[in-house]
Design an enzyme around this catalytic site. Structure first.
Site, PDB file in Angstrom:
ATOM      1  CG  ASP A  24      14.346  -2.288   8.257  1.00  0.00           C
ATOM      2  OD1 ASP A  24      14.518  -3.372   7.676  1.00  0.00           O
ATOM      3  OD2 ASP A  24      14.466  -1.173   7.712  1.00  0.00           O
TER       4      ASP A  24
HETATM    5  N1  URA Z   1      11.722   0.034   3.968  1.00  0.00           N
HETATM    6  C1  URA Z   1      12.663   0.112   4.934  1.00  0.00           C
HETATM    7  O1  URA Z   1      13.672   0.777   4.772  1.00  0.00           O
HETATM    8  N2  URA Z   1      12.444  -0.552   6.076  1.00  0.00           N
HETATM    9  C2  URA Z   1      11.331  -1.287   6.331  1.00  0.00           C
HETATM   10  O2  URA Z   1      11.185  -1.857   7.424  1.00  0.00           O
HETATM   11  C3  URA Z   1      10.366  -1.352   5.313  1.00  0.00           C
HETATM   12  C4  URA Z   1      10.585  -0.689   4.132  1.00  0.00           C
END
Ligand code: URA
Length: 240
Positions: free
Chosen positions: A106
């Site tokens: 993310d």
């Molecule tokens: N899980 C999440 O919620 N975000 C990420 O970036 C990776 C794994």
């Protein structure tokens, strides 16, 4: 052994279009073994080739395998919407040679992100069949409790998943931080699992993939490095 013409060599390394690479060579911007090369049609062995371009040394690589310590505020998607893309953290040659993130983090997640232009490697590494464990350090809004750990280990139901998702392992690091290990890479998985278990993830870092740890790479946020074969072997389940 693999010989290629100089324009193809430069193009394969991300120095622009074939036409542009021919122009660079004609301009005298490329040297091999200290000699300026000006005939783009000349063939050269690529294996172990080192050259300079604009006076800077460059090592020929058929494919690149990169580890980036991703900072917050960068998107992994190709078409970015609200934040700059992770490729802007790398030399522009990598964009030209179509380097892509292996899976996604993310925009606000930090830590270990692999990138490559080797399609089979990207595919194998992202395949759920490989069960490559991904290690995350999550900072939680509410305190980490034994019940929360037990819940994440036994499995939590996410609304669009048919079966509950369980962490491969999970342990408290301190009152507000836990390490969670996942073998899947579902959308926002850690954040959604924590929310479904009654807490809230306020920060997230990926600390390792397989046996390759961010710590061992000694990268500050925003820094990257090439992975050598030994480091890539740490990603393979056979090593686990
Ligand atoms: N899980 C999440 O919620 N975000 C990420 O970036 C990776 C794994």
């Amino acid at each position: 052994m693999s010989k290629q013409t100089l324009d193809r060599i430069l193009q394969s390394q991300g120095f622009g279009t074939r036409k542009g690479c021919r122009q660079l060579i004609a301009n005298g911007d490329m040297t091999i073994s200290g000699e300026t090369v000006t005939d783009y049609r000349a063939s050269h062995e690529t294996n172990g080739l080192e050259f300079t371009i604009f006076g800077e040394p460059w090592i020929y690589r058929e494919h690149v395998y990169i580890a980036l310590n991703k900072p917050a505020g960068f998107e992994c998607s190709r078409k970015t919407s609200h934040h700059p893309g992770v490729l802007t953290l790398l030399p522009e040659q990598f964009t030209w040679r179509d380097v892509q993130p292996v899976g996604r983090l993310d925009h606000d997640t930090t830590g270990l992100l692999l990138m490559s232009d080797d399609g089979p490697f990207i595919h194998a590494q992202s395949s759920p069949k490989r069960h490559v464990p991904k290690f995350y350090i999550a900072t939680t809004h509410d305190p980490v409790t034994p019940e929360l750990i037990a819940h994440l280990l036994s499995g939590v139901k996410l609304h669009d998943e048919p079966a509950p998702l369980a962490a491969m392992s999970c342990r408290a690091l301190d009152a507000h931080r836990l390490e969670i290990v996942l073998e899947q890479g579902k959308y926002h998985q850690v954040k959604r699992m924590l929310a479904a278990a009654g807490n809230h993830c306020s920060a997230l870092q990926r600390s390792a993939i397989g046996l390759l740890t961010l710590e061992s790479l000694e990268l500050k946020e925003g820094e990257w490095r090439y992975l050598d074969e030994a480091q890539r072997a740490l990603l393979a389940p056979a090593a686990l």
